[in-house]
Enzyme design. Sequence first.
Site, PDB file in Angstrom:
ATOM      1  N   ARG A  92      28.767  40.134  45.711  1.00 20.45           N
ATOM      2  CA  ARG A  92      29.122  41.555  46.136  1.00 20.45           C
ATOM      3  C   ARG A  92      30.786  41.794  45.872  1.00 20.45           C
ATOM      4  NH1 ARG A  92      24.711  40.157  48.522  1.00 20.45           N
ATOM      5  NH2 ARG A  92      25.722  38.214  48.494  1.00 20.45           N
ATOM      6  N   THR A  93      31.324  40.656  46.522  1.00 15.11           N
ATOM      7  CA  THR A  93      32.879  40.888  46.531  1.00 15.11           C
ATOM      8  C   THR A  93      33.479  41.114  45.141  1.00 15.11           C
ATOM      9  OG1 THR A  93      32.966  39.735  48.661  1.00 15.11           O
ATOM     10  CG2 THR A  93      35.001  40.134  47.601  1.00 15.11           C
ATOM     11  N   LYS A 123      40.938  20.600  34.419  1.00 15.80           N
ATOM     12  CA  LYS A 123      41.752  19.771  33.712  1.00 15.80           C
ATOM     13  C   LYS A 123      42.678  19.110  34.706  1.00 15.80           C
ATOM     14  CE  LYS A 123      41.739  22.086  29.277  1.00 15.80           C
ATOM     15  NZ  LYS A 123      42.482  22.867  28.459  1.00 15.80           N
ATOM     16  N   ARG A 128      39.588  34.565  45.612  1.00 17.28           N
ATOM     17  CA  ARG A 128      38.697  33.988  46.657  1.00 17.28           C
ATOM     18  C   ARG A 128      38.890  32.487  46.315  1.00 17.28           C
ATOM     19  NH1 ARG A 128      32.548  35.093  47.781  1.00 17.28           N
ATOM     20  NH2 ARG A 128      33.682  36.829  49.194  1.00 17.28           N
ATOM     21  N   HIS A 185      38.498  37.254  55.510  1.00 16.06           N
ATOM     22  CA  HIS A 185      37.593  38.073  54.588  1.00 16.06           C
ATOM     23  C   HIS A 185      37.915  39.429  55.013  1.00 16.06           C
ATOM     24  CE1 HIS A 185      35.152  39.184  51.475  1.00 16.06           C
ATOM     25  NE2 HIS A 185      34.187  38.697  51.893  1.00 16.06           N
TER      26      HIS A 185
HETATM   27  N1   CP Z   1      29.878  39.243  51.722  1.00 11.84           N
HETATM   28  C1   CP Z   1      30.264  38.467  50.910  1.00 11.84           C
HETATM   29  O1   CP Z   1      31.383  38.297  50.652  1.00 11.84           O
HETATM   30  O2   CP Z   1      29.299  38.466  49.782  1.00 11.84           O
HETATM   31  P1   CP Z   1      29.619  37.549  48.387  1.00 11.84           P
HETATM   32  O3   CP Z   1      29.895  36.055  48.665  1.00 11.84           O
HETATM   33  O4   CP Z   1      28.440  37.668  47.524  1.00 11.84           O
HETATM   34  O5   CP Z   1      30.811  38.205  47.684  1.00 11.84           O
END
Ligand code: CP
Length: 312
Positions: A54-55, A82, A104, A132
């Site tokens: 999703r993100t 590496k 992320r 998040h």
């Molecule tokens: N909710 C969320 O962060 O989903 P993903 O890990 O699929 O990005």
Amino acid sequence: QRHLLGIEPLRPDEITTLLDLADKYVTLNRQREKRSGVLSGLTQINMFFENSTRTQASFELAGKRLGADVMNMAMQASSIKKGETLVDTALSLNAMHPDLLVVRHPHSGAVDLLAQKVNCAVLNAGDGKHEHPTQALLDALTIRRAKGRLHRLNIAICGDISHSRVARSNILLLHKMENRVRLVGPPTLMPSGIEHFGVEVYDDMREGLKDVDVVMMLRLQKERMDGGFIPSEREYYHRYGLDAEKLSYAADDAIVMHPGPMNRGVEIDGTIADDINRSVIQEQVEMGVAVRMAAMDLLARNLRARPKEVMA
Ligand code: CP
């Protein structure tokens, strides 16, 4: 704000401004012609050191719909493999003059560290157990649209709280907007020092869900339990999985949320997740694109307002 690293530094009025703009992007996204040029001429790099559906997809779509040049770094195929460090990787990308870096990372604090080393805007797409922020913002927009307001609501966040950056960002945001937050789950999955979060804590689902307006379910994050206690899925579902019987304790018009990915039959019954009268899980995904468009739009406005020499 120069970056979007977490909910913690945001003021309530800044949250409202972002959600109002995101609401406009929801309308744009529902049209056949979705493009705007507000990021035209800007470069966005997405660096995902952890899996995402999703993100990552929504940040990519958001950037493209706003006209940015979007590059997705394939981190598994990068020189990180590496032995190159995160900071050296970031410095190398910074030298290519990106404007927006979406990151992320599995380690809490890694995105903040990276933001100190680069001179573009950094957006935290989830760092370890820390924050998040865009998830909490999209959850807030979903709640506001479903309930008509984002204050004085009773909201239960249920499940694996201790490993959840989603829970942490949501607690921060929902408090700032003056809601009552309950945390519901096994004591083994509650963070230490929980009493300082200003929340009510329950280990019984029926008590915790009583009369709440919003039920937010979380996934058991086994990948972060490194050797600690992992409950059996069967026992967990029996005590903490959301099914029709447990949901009946919430308000009659309570909505059901889940950030995804979902484990059906572990933290939530599939029929509840798919019940369009109660579940807003697909709306959450839709709001994700709009919120990320709004976040990048606002950061780009700040970027353009800064003198060029600061960027050098
Ligand atoms: N909710 C969320 O962060 O989903 P993903 O890990 O699929 O990005």
